[in-house]
Design an enzyme around this catalytic site. Sequence first.
Site, PDB file in Angstrom:
ATOM      1  N   GLU A  40      -1.599  -5.992   0.826  1.00 13.75           N
ATOM      2  CA  GLU A  40      -1.709  -4.598   0.433  1.00 13.75           C
ATOM      3  C   GLU A  40      -2.141  -4.522  -1.036  1.00 13.75           C
ATOM      4  O   GLU A  40      -1.689  -5.303  -1.873  1.00 13.75           O
ATOM      5  CB  GLU A  40      -0.356  -3.913   0.622  1.00 13.75           C
ATOM      6  CG  GLU A  40      -0.376  -2.425   0.336  1.00 13.75           C
ATOM      7  CD  GLU A  40       0.978  -1.760   0.547  1.00 13.75           C
ATOM      8  OE1 GLU A  40       0.990  -0.547   0.799  1.00 13.75           O
ATOM      9  OE2 GLU A  40       2.017  -2.460   0.451  1.00 13.75           O
ATOM     10  N   LYS A 121      -2.255   3.775   6.519  1.00 10.73           N
ATOM     11  CA  LYS A 121      -0.804   3.601   6.501  1.00 10.73           C
ATOM     12  C   LYS A 121      -0.096   4.908   6.852  1.00 10.73           C
ATOM     13  O   LYS A 121      -0.321   5.947   6.213  1.00 10.73           O
ATOM     14  CB  LYS A 121      -0.371   3.112   5.119  1.00 10.73           C
ATOM     15  CG  LYS A 121       1.107   2.776   4.986  1.00 10.73           C
ATOM     16  CD  LYS A 121       1.403   2.273   3.572  1.00 10.73           C
ATOM     17  CE  LYS A 121       2.851   1.849   3.411  1.00 10.73           C
ATOM     18  NZ  LYS A 121       3.117   1.367   2.031  1.00 10.73           N
ATOM     19  N   CYS A 166       3.162  -2.794   5.151  1.00 10.96           N
ATOM     20  CA  CYS A 166       4.350  -2.765   4.309  1.00 10.96           C
ATOM     21  C   CYS A 166       5.505  -1.952   4.894  1.00 10.96           C
ATOM     22  O   CYS A 166       6.202  -2.399   5.796  1.00 10.96           O
ATOM     23  CB  CYS A 166       3.945  -2.282   2.908  1.00 10.96           C
ATOM     24  SG  CYS A 166       5.104  -2.769   1.600  1.00 10.96           S
TER      25      CYS A 166
END
Length: 282
Positions: A40, A121, A166
Site C-alpha cells: 500500500e 479500498k 490493509c
Amino acid sequence: MKVAALQMVSTPRVADNLDQARTLIAQAAAAGAELVALPEYFCLMGLRDADKLAIAEPLALAAAADPAVAPMQAMLAEAARTHGVWVIGGTLPITSHEANRVFNTTLVYNPAGERVARYDKIHLFCFDDGERRYNEAATLTPGERPIAFWLTDRAGDRWRVGLSVCYDLRFPELFRQLGQPDPLDLIVLPAAFTDTTGRAHWELLLRARAVENLCHVLAPAQGGLHENGRRTYGHSLVVGPWGEVLAVQPEGAGVVLAELDRARQDEVRRQLPALTHRVMRG
C-alpha cells in the site's frame, strides 16, 4: 506458482519510490516469480496525509498509460510487460469525483502490461490511542465493490485472486463475498499497517483469513521507519491454505518469495470441506 511480496519503506519522493519498485520487481522476476505485489502507498509516504492529493492520477486506458499524465500507472504497466509477470500495484491515489479526496486504488497488470483489474479500498482506517491518530476518510473516497479476477499461470493453472487493502483485513465478510460464486485461491492484501496494530493483529488476522477461506494469502507491506516519523510494521508474508507462514521478512525493503501449492490447497479442501458446510450466507 511462485509469488513475491515486495516490502518497501517508501519516502515522500515519488521518483525514488518508483525506482525502488522497479528494482524490486526486477529482482522478483529474476528469481522466478510469476506474480509480484507491491505494498500500500508504494508510491508515496508523504509528510502529511494530504500529500497524496497532489500526486493523484486519472485512471489511464487499460492498455496504455501516458508517462507524462500517469507516471505511476505507466511504470507498473512497463514493469509487467518488461519482465513478463503479473504486477499488483500496491495502492496509488486515483482521482475521485469528490473534491479534496482520492481513491486508494489497487491496479493489476497482466504480463502484456494490460490493466485487468481495479479495486478501490472499501474500509477506511480510523485509529486514535491518544498518541497517534489516523483518519483516512479525511482524504479518501471509499470504494464500493469487491473485486476478484482470474489469473492463468505459466503451467496453465487458473487462480481466482481476491483483492483487498490493509484495513479490509478486519472484515471477514468481504472475503466471503469475494469467494462467491467461485472460491478464492489467493487473497492479496497490500498494507501499511501501523507498528502498534501490526504487532497485535497482522499475522493473526492474515492467517485467520487463509484458514477461513482455505486459500493462500499474499501480503506485501510497508516495513520500517519513514521520513514522516511513522513506523510501519512490515512482516510482509505469504500464508498457505492451512494457515502456515511460508515466508516472511520483518523489516526493510526486500523480496519475499514463496511457492503457491495448488495440490496442497486441493488436499486441504478435501480433508476439511468447510467451504461446502456453510449455512449462513446472508
